[in-house]
Design a protein around this motif. Structure first.
Motif, PDB file in Angstrom:
ATOM      1  N   UNK A  43      44.618  41.499  51.049  1.00 59.05           N
ATOM      2  CA  UNK A  43      45.025  42.743  51.696  1.00 59.05           C
ATOM      3  C   UNK A  43      44.162  43.057  52.911  1.00 59.05           C
ATOM      4  N   UNK A  44      44.788  43.479  53.999  1.00 62.80           N
ATOM      5  CA  UNK A  44      44.040  43.709  55.247  1.00 62.80           C
ATOM      6  C   UNK A  44      43.347  45.066  55.253  1.00 62.80           C
ATOM      7  N   UNK A  45      44.081  46.126  54.903  1.00 59.25           N
ATOM      8  CA  UNK A  45      43.475  47.462  54.930  1.00 59.25           C
ATOM      9  C   UNK A  45      43.923  48.353  53.777  1.00 59.25           C
ATOM     10  N   UNK A  46      44.810  47.844  52.913  1.00 59.86           N
ATOM     11  CA  UNK A  46      45.432  48.735  51.934  1.00 59.86           C
ATOM     12  C   UNK A  46      45.195  48.324  50.482  1.00 59.86           C
ATOM     13  N   UNK A  47      44.145  47.551  50.221  1.00 63.03           N
ATOM     14  CA  UNK A  47      43.808  47.163  48.855  1.00 63.03           C
ATOM     15  C   UNK A  47      43.120  48.322  48.134  1.00 63.03           C
ATOM     16  N   UNK A  48      43.529  48.591  46.897  1.00 67.54           N
ATOM     17  CA  UNK A  48      42.886  49.657  46.130  1.00 67.54           C
ATOM     18  C   UNK A  48      41.414  49.349  45.895  1.00 67.54           C
ATOM     19  N   UNK A  49      40.626  50.388  45.958  1.00 67.65           N
ATOM     20  CA  UNK A  49      39.174  50.318  45.832  1.00 67.65           C
ATOM     21  C   UNK A  49      38.804  51.156  44.610  1.00 67.65           C
ATOM     22  N   UNK A  50      38.146  50.568  43.601  1.00 69.85           N
ATOM     23  CA  UNK A  50      37.868  51.275  42.359  1.00 69.85           C
ATOM     24  C   UNK A  50      36.379  51.562  42.203  1.00 69.85           C
ATOM     25  N   UNK A  59      37.727  39.895  54.153  1.00 67.16           N
ATOM     26  CA  UNK A  59      36.418  40.297  54.678  1.00 67.16           C
ATOM     27  C   UNK A  59      35.692  39.103  55.313  1.00 67.16           C
ATOM     28  N   UNK A  60      35.813  37.952  54.690  1.00 62.06           N
ATOM     29  CA  UNK A  60      35.180  36.751  55.258  1.00 62.06           C
ATOM     30  C   UNK A  60      35.934  36.278  56.498  1.00 62.06           C
ATOM     31  N   UNK A  61      37.269  36.417  56.486  1.00 59.08           N
ATOM     32  CA  UNK A  61      38.064  36.076  57.676  1.00 59.08           C
ATOM     33  C   UNK A  61      37.596  36.898  58.863  1.00 59.08           C
ATOM     34  N   UNK A  62      37.474  38.205  58.662  1.00 62.93           N
ATOM     35  CA  UNK A  62      37.102  39.092  59.758  1.00 62.93           C
ATOM     36  C   UNK A  62      35.671  38.865  60.237  1.00 62.93           C
TER      37      UNK A  62
END
Length: 312
Positions: A109-116, A134-137
């Motif tokens: 997910x680029x910006x919309x992955x749920x964060x718990x 995150x590693x790609x960026x």
């Protein structure tokens, strides 16, 4: 017929290719399918490639210091495995021009992955990027990285397409590098650079003006880095109008008063967003053909990617 180099795009394997989703499913996406006719896909499924089965229990990103990639049902920490795979895979890429990945995925997910905030995945605290992304960026700064859901937005999609084809073009130049080819490349991209980043246009112009045969490769590397850093945001309507009026200046003394007034009316309509960008562009190209203005006909600004992809 415009001749475009073929971009190389890393694609999440679950998009049209294989049933690798956590639930054993596959995502059908028409844009990605059509794009596949014009690009070379490099498939990847980070979750399967770190050893998770199909189907599998879901994994989540847990807010921590540092963040963790956890499978709640087993409490297995997959953070290190994902880090090692991501770096190995990304370092193995001999050439790439962009990334098209799965939305909402804890890996892609680029910006919309749920964060718990809890390891059970009961309480999301916001949205974040997947662990692979995150590693790609980090390793591919300034490269286009999008997911299939974000590309529904026309503006995001047009910027993504512009970037992957421009990046493929600059990569292709490296395989055919001569002083004259670099100058010709810069000439073709002048109006696009004028629109996207005038500061970088000036910097790139200085590199081209001071080319030396014995340092051509170094000049190319410097040029390519600045070039790829030139498309980090969508141009404003005002930036497009500035470029369109600059191009129109080639004809203002060659056309009739009525033609001039009609063009300026179209520019006004574009500024109010009652017509899209392609309307004034087609008028400019019509004038360029009529007056045999080869410089404008070669400008990548007017044809940044295959026309077939405009209709998506």
């Amino acid at each position: 017929m415009e001749n475009f180099p073929k971009p190389k795009v890393v694609l999440s394997k679950c998009i049209n290719l294989e049933a690798t989703r956590y639930d054993g499913g596959i995502i059908k996406d028409e844009f990605s399918k059509k794009l596949g006719e014009f690009v070379e896909y490099i498939p990847v499924c980070p979750e399967v490639q770190i050893g998770l089965p199909i189907p599998r229990d879901p994994i989540i990103i847990v807010k921590n210091n540092p963040d963790k990639l956890i499978q709640p049902s087993t409490r297995i920490d997959l953070t290190q495995k994902m880090k090692e795979f991501s770096k190995e895979f990304l370092q193995s890429l001999k050439s790439v021009d962009g990334f098209l990945l799965k939305s909402k995925s804890p890996s892609c997910g680029v910006k919309d992955t749920n964060y718990y905030k809890d390891f059970e995945g009961r309480e999301p605290v916001g949205k974040t990027s997947g662990m692979f992304v995150r590693h790609v960026m980090e390793m591919f700064k300034n490269y286009p990285v999008e997911d299939e859901k974000r590309l529904i937005d026309k503006g995001i999609r047009e910027l993504f397409l512009t970037k992957i084809f421009a990046f493929a073009d600059i990569r292709n130049l490296k395989d055919n590098l001569t002083k004259s080819n670099l100058i010709e490349f810069h000439t073709r991209y002048k109006l696009m650079l004028m629109t996207y980043n005038q500061t970088n246009l000036r910097a790139l112009g200085k590199i081209v003006a001071n080319l030396k045969e014995n340092k051509l490769f170094d000049a190319y590397e410097n040029y390519a880095q600045i070039f790829r850093n030139s498309f980090n945001k969508r141009p404003s309507v005002g930036a497009h109008i500035n470029t369109l009026l600059h191009a129109f200046g080639y004809f203002k003394d060659k056309i009739s008063v009525k033609e001039k007034a009609h063009f300026l009316d179209i520019i006004e309509d574009f500024s109010k967003e009652t017509v899209d960008l392609h309307t004034p562009i087609e008028l400019i190209l019509g004038f360029a053909v009529r007056f045999d203005e080869d410089y404008l006909l070669k400008q990548r600004y007017f044809n940044p990617y295959p026309k077939e992809l405009r209709r998506l």
